[in-house]
Each structure stands twice: as structure tokens, then as C-alpha cells.
Design a protein around this motif. Structure first.
Motif, PDB file in Angstrom:
ATOM      1  N   THR A 230      -0.391   6.903   2.091  1.00 48.59           N
ATOM      2  CA  THR A 230      -1.857   7.303   1.482  1.00 48.59           C
ATOM      3  C   THR A 230      -2.066   9.054   1.553  1.00 48.59           C
ATOM      4  O   THR A 230      -1.615   9.480   2.487  1.00 48.59           O
TER       5      THR A 230
ATOM      6  N   VAL B 108       1.171   2.043   6.140  1.00 47.60           N
ATOM      7  CA  VAL B 108       1.853   2.319   4.569  1.00 47.60           C
ATOM      8  C   VAL B 108       0.978   1.201   3.761  1.00 47.60           C
ATOM      9  O   VAL B 108       0.870   0.069   4.206  1.00 47.60           O
ATOM     10  N   GLU B 109       0.953   1.552   2.593  1.00 54.14           N
ATOM     11  CA  GLU B 109       0.625   0.189   1.371  1.00 54.14           C
ATOM     12  C   GLU B 109       1.817  -0.389   1.016  1.00 54.14           C
ATOM     13  O   GLU B 109       2.709   0.255   0.606  1.00 54.14           O
ATOM     14  N   SER B 110       1.819  -1.613   1.511  1.00 56.80           N
ATOM     15  CA  SER B 110       2.892  -2.369   1.028  1.00 56.80           C
ATOM     16  C   SER B 110       2.459  -3.947   0.859  1.00 56.80           C
ATOM     17  O   SER B 110       1.573  -4.206   1.472  1.00 56.80           O
TER      18      SER B 110
ATOM     19  N   ASP C 263       3.040  11.692  -4.848  1.00 59.82           N
ATOM     20  CA  ASP C 263       2.577  10.963  -6.078  1.00 59.82           C
ATOM     21  C   ASP C 263       2.778  11.792  -7.381  1.00 59.82           C
ATOM     22  O   ASP C 263       2.881  11.250  -8.388  1.00 59.82           O
TER      23      ASP C 263
ATOM     24  N   ASN D 223      13.038   3.270   4.995  1.00 62.07           N
ATOM     25  CA  ASN D 223      12.773   3.813   3.739  1.00 62.07           C
ATOM     26  C   ASN D 223      12.935   2.840   2.561  1.00 62.07           C
ATOM     27  O   ASN D 223      14.063   2.851   1.798  1.00 62.07           O
TER      28      ASN D 223
ATOM     29  N   GLN E  50      11.506   6.504   0.563  1.00 64.34           N
ATOM     30  CA  GLN E  50      12.767   6.009   0.126  1.00 64.34           C
ATOM     31  C   GLN E  50      14.113   6.379   0.856  1.00 64.34           C
ATOM     32  O   GLN E  50      14.247   7.665   1.400  1.00 64.34           O
TER      33      GLN E  50
ATOM     34  N   GLY F 265      10.688   2.170   0.028  1.00 63.27           N
ATOM     35  CA  GLY F 265       9.605   2.457  -0.768  1.00 63.27           C
ATOM     36  C   GLY F 265       8.166   2.045  -0.624  1.00 63.27           C
ATOM     37  O   GLY F 265       7.515   1.921  -0.979  1.00 63.27           O
ATOM     38  N   ARG F 266       7.869   2.391   0.982  1.00 60.42           N
ATOM     39  CA  ARG F 266       6.715   2.045   1.163  1.00 60.42           C
ATOM     40  C   ARG F 266       5.889   3.651   1.085  1.00 60.42           C
ATOM     41  O   ARG F 266       6.339   4.609   0.827  1.00 60.42           O
ATOM     42  N   HIS F 267       4.545   3.390   0.704  1.00 60.17           N
ATOM     43  CA  HIS F 267       3.929   4.375   0.175  1.00 60.17           C
ATOM     44  C   HIS F 267       2.642   4.791   1.448  1.00 60.17           C
ATOM     45  O   HIS F 267       2.096   3.873   1.766  1.00 60.17           O
TER      46      HIS F 267
ATOM     47  N   THR G 279       5.783   8.363  -1.238  1.00 59.61           N
ATOM     48  CA  THR G 279       6.682   7.023  -0.934  1.00 59.61           C
ATOM     49  C   THR G 279       7.841   7.477  -0.329  1.00 59.61           C
ATOM     50  O   THR G 279       8.404   8.443  -0.620  1.00 59.61           O
TER      51      THR G 279
END
Length: 104
Positions: A57, A36-38, A8, A51, A104, A53-55, A102
Motif C-alpha cells: 500500500t 501486503v494486499e493479496s 501504481d 515476487n 513481481q 504480484g503482491r501489492h 506491486t
């Protein structure tokens, strides 16, 4: 498949095909992925492998680092030191301790 993990704060870690085994090692040492956040929700194992763009935390990254640190104790030094794998793993642990990232 290669990965670029972007924390981040903008710090990057370049990964390679060892990403999936690394996650498995972390699980074997107590990491329980939070997901992951998505916008979409694939199966938990796929969330970290894609890969796209998943985030991850900050809490999950911290717990991943802790599990990998525990794994260091189980790696025989004579098997990894010539390749510098312990140093690479320690670098990744520090990367995870720095916060969410993230994939990627």
C-alpha cells in the motif's frame, strides 16, 4: 532472485537479491510492515519476499521510505560511496514515496 517493483503509476524499480536485507534494515529503523494486499496471507516476512504480484500500500511504502531514510544516517559514507549504494538507496526511497507498488 530478482524483483521488479511496479508503482501504481507505472514507474518501475528493478531490484535484486538485496531486497530481503533492505527490508530488514528498514525494520531495524522502525518500519512496521502492515502486510501486503493479496488473496492469501502468508507469514508477514514472506509477504514481501515472494515476487508473486503482491501489492504494498501507499501508506506502507511511505513508512518504508521513512525508515530507510533514517538508515542512511547509519551508513558510513566511506563504505558505500565507491559503489554508489547511497544513491541507489535514495532512488529507492524516492520510488517508495511515490505510492504503493506491486512486487513481481
Amino acid at each position: 532472485m530478482s524483483y521488479v517493483l511496479t508503482r501504481d503509476d507505472g514507474e518501475r524499480f528493478l531490484g535484486h537479491c538485496a531486497w530481503a536485507p533492505l527490508l530488514q534494515v528498514a525494520r531495524l529503523h522502525g518500519w512496521q510492515p502492515r502486510g501486503v494486499e493479496s488473496g492469501s496471507r502468508p507469514a508477514p516476512d514472506e509477504q514481501y519476499i515472494e515476487n508473486m504480484g503482491r501489492h504494498v500500500t501507499a501508506v506502507d511504502a511511505s513508512e518504508l521510505a521513512a525508515a530507510l531514510e533514517r538508515a542512511l544516517d547509519d551508513i558510513p559514507e566511506h563504505e558505500v560511496e565507491p559503489l554508489g549504494l547511497t544513491l541507489e538507496l535514495q532512488t529507492f526511497i524516492e520510488f517508495c514515496r511515490g505510492g504503493g507498488f506491486t512486487i513481481q
